[in-house]
Design a protein around this motif. Structure first.
Motif, PDB file in Angstrom:
ATOM      1  N   LEU A  36       0.830  -1.197   0.000  1.00  0.00           N
ATOM      2  CA  LEU A  36       0.000   0.000   0.000  1.00  0.00           C
ATOM      3  C   LEU A  36       0.873   1.258   0.000  1.00  0.00           C
ATOM      4  N   LYS A  37       1.892   1.257   0.852  1.00  0.00           N
ATOM      5  CA  LYS A  37       2.798   2.397   0.948  1.00  0.00           C
ATOM      6  C   LYS A  37       3.446   2.682  -0.412  1.00  0.00           C
ATOM      7  N   LEU A  38       3.878   1.603  -1.045  1.00  0.00           N
ATOM      8  CA  LEU A  38       4.531   1.714  -2.344  1.00  0.00           C
ATOM      9  C   LEU A  38       3.572   2.305  -3.374  1.00  0.00           C
ATOM     10  N   HIS A  39       2.343   1.832  -3.351  1.00  0.00           N
ATOM     11  CA  HIS A  39       1.360   2.333  -4.295  1.00  0.00           C
ATOM     12  C   HIS A  39       1.062   3.815  -4.037  1.00  0.00           C
ATOM     13  N   LEU A  40       0.971   4.179  -2.768  1.00  0.00           N
ATOM     14  CA  LEU A  40       0.665   5.566  -2.430  1.00  0.00           C
ATOM     15  C   LEU A  40       1.786   6.507  -2.873  1.00  0.00           C
ATOM     16  N   LEU A  41       3.019   5.970  -2.906  1.00  0.00           N
ATOM     17  CA  LEU A  41       4.142   6.797  -3.340  1.00  0.00           C
ATOM     18  C   LEU A  41       3.987   7.238  -4.794  1.00  0.00           C
ATOM     19  N   ILE A  42       3.403   6.349  -5.601  1.00  0.00           N
ATOM     20  CA  ILE A  42       3.336   6.640  -7.037  1.00  0.00           C
ATOM     21  C   ILE A  42       1.954   7.092  -7.481  1.00  0.00           C
ATOM     22  N   CYS A  43       0.968   6.994  -6.612  1.00  0.00           N
ATOM     23  CA  CYS A  43      -0.404   7.268  -7.053  1.00  0.00           C
ATOM     24  C   CYS A  43      -1.032   8.409  -6.270  1.00  0.00           C
ATOM     25  N   LYS A  44      -1.223   9.506  -6.955  1.00  0.00           N
ATOM     26  CA  LYS A  44      -1.785  10.699  -6.338  1.00  0.00           C
ATOM     27  C   LYS A  44      -3.246  10.479  -5.935  1.00  0.00           C
ATOM     28  N   GLY A  45      -3.975   9.774  -6.780  1.00  0.00           N
ATOM     29  CA  GLY A  45      -5.386   9.537  -6.519  1.00  0.00           C
ATOM     30  C   GLY A  45      -5.612   8.795  -5.218  1.00  0.00           C
ATOM     31  N   CYS A  46      -4.799   7.766  -4.980  1.00  0.00           N
ATOM     32  CA  CYS A  46      -4.970   6.964  -3.777  1.00  0.00           C
ATOM     33  C   CYS A  46      -4.446   7.699  -2.548  1.00  0.00           C
ATOM     34  N   ARG A  47      -3.518   8.607  -2.748  1.00  0.00           N
ATOM     35  CA  ARG A  47      -3.096   9.432  -1.605  1.00  0.00           C
ATOM     36  C   ARG A  47      -4.267  10.288  -1.135  1.00  0.00           C
TER      37      ARG A  47
END
Ligand SMILES: [Zn+2]
Length: 59
Positions: free
Chosen positions: A27-38
């Motif tokens: 999840l952390k990794l995805h949030l690093l690259i995905c503005k929408g999920c942040r």
């Protein structure tokens, strides 16, 4: 790498249970690259804080 749907599901499940280490890392990794999920994370954070505030009022 997880997709946005999986990431959002984990964010939602994180409200009800403790995520595993692997889930949190993914999840952390995805949030690093995905503005929408942040943005979604902030939304869930807000909900959690609000729920906690209602559950136990601050002194
Ligand atoms: Zn995403």
């Amino acid at each position: 790498m997880m997709n946005c749907k999986e990431a959002t599901q984990l964010l939602s499940q994180g409200q009800e249970r403790t995520l595993t280490l692997v889930e949190r890392l993914g999840l952390k990794l995805h949030l690093l690259i995905c503005k929408g999920c942040r943005a979604s994370e902030r939304h869930f954070d807000f909900l959690r804080t609000a729920a906690r505030r209602i559950g136990s009022p601050e002194p």
